[in-house]
Motif scaffolding. Sequence first.
Motif, mmCIF file in Angstrom:
data_model
loop_
_atom_site.group_PDB
_atom_site.id
_atom_site.type_symbol
_atom_site.label_atom_id
_atom_site.label_comp_id
_atom_site.label_asym_id
_atom_site.label_seq_id
_atom_site.Cartn_x
_atom_site.Cartn_y
_atom_site.Cartn_z
ATOM 1 N N THR A 152 0.837 -1.189 0.000
ATOM 2 C CA THR A 152 0.000 0.000 0.000
ATOM 3 C C THR A 152 0.874 1.242 0.000
ATOM 4 O O THR A 152 1.985 1.224 0.545
ATOM 5 N N LYS A 284 -11.027 -3.607 -1.813
ATOM 6 C CA LYS A 284 -10.641 -3.177 -0.475
ATOM 7 C C LYS A 284 -11.489 -3.861 0.588
ATOM 8 O O LYS A 284 -10.995 -4.170 1.678
ATOM 9 N N LYS A 287 -9.999 -7.191 1.139
ATOM 10 C CA LYS A 287 -8.754 -7.045 1.894
ATOM 11 C C LYS A 287 -9.049 -6.837 3.368
ATOM 12 O O LYS A 287 -8.379 -7.417 4.236
#
Length: 349
Positions: A152, A284, A287
């Motif tokens: 990230t 996301k 995740k």
Amino acid sequence: MDGLPLYQRHDQAFSSQYANIEQASAAQERVLVGAPGTIIEHKRGDAVYYARQFMNAEGKRQQESLGGPKGDPVADELVTTVQGQIEETKDLIGRIRELAKLGFQIADNKTYATMAVLYNHGLFQADGVLVGSHAYAVLLNSLGIMALAYETEDIDIARARQLALRGVPSGGLLEILKETGIDFVPVPGFNRGDPSTSFKQAGRTRFHVDLLVPSKDSTFPTVAVPELGAHASGMPYLAYLLGQSHMGTLLSRHGAVPVRVPDPARFAIHKILVSRLRTNMLVKSQKDIQQACVLLAMLGEHRSGDIELACADFPRSARTLIRRALPDVRRSLDAHDGALAELEEGLGA
């Protein structure tokens, strides 16, 4: 249990080595920004002045003035102190390299430099908290487990209440961030005229720092953070995440820096909640669920009671959102029945 385990435990000897690095890192009053470097001398006329020369977060050579002239007691004492820091950091880096080979999480150099300047200004000591994927990596290391990490370029910094900071420069958070040697610029607000709540590296890069505060309701307001001369994005249920935190250590190839991170059980449960708030961000959301379940699996099997305790303080208003995520959580925790049972019991699901 038919599924595959979500994590592996590091050998106890390696976890002990990490604990020793944490202890050495915590003893640092100030963290060197960039690679350790070396002390050099500059001649100005008949006088000699000192500087620390090092590679910065972007791999460029940089110098930090240490004053002078040579022979001045104050300057000589500072040089001795910085030389000691250089030697200690090089020792840390040698040990960190060994842990990196064993699967411990290592942050990139730009993230390390950013954490270093924030630590040097006392942000984490004053209860500022690192959240997001970088906090997840710190938690994996501190729990002594190995799991898939997510690359990230986002750094998320949060605070629950006004921070008691001293010596903040006139330029506030932006000026602090520029001490990294990275050219940070404010990111324009979503609407014209809205203050920035995020700072990014200038140019074609996604590397950025977001400032977050708890929202008083389910909205995402922009909130002034006067002690940092900045604004933050309000986030629902962030107060729950920040309700318990502790100091941890972020590792990098430039050194180790103490950072404050959330309680791992609260982090996991908050990640499940956030996955439902990201209604239009499927990747996301997945995740978030994955990170949550890795931590829940470890806690359920080796720190019984942590999940239940974290559930006890969970906002009732968010339980509906959590229940919507439980089918995904159950699939991810297929090989970790104990963790799933403790979570479901704690949530009354």
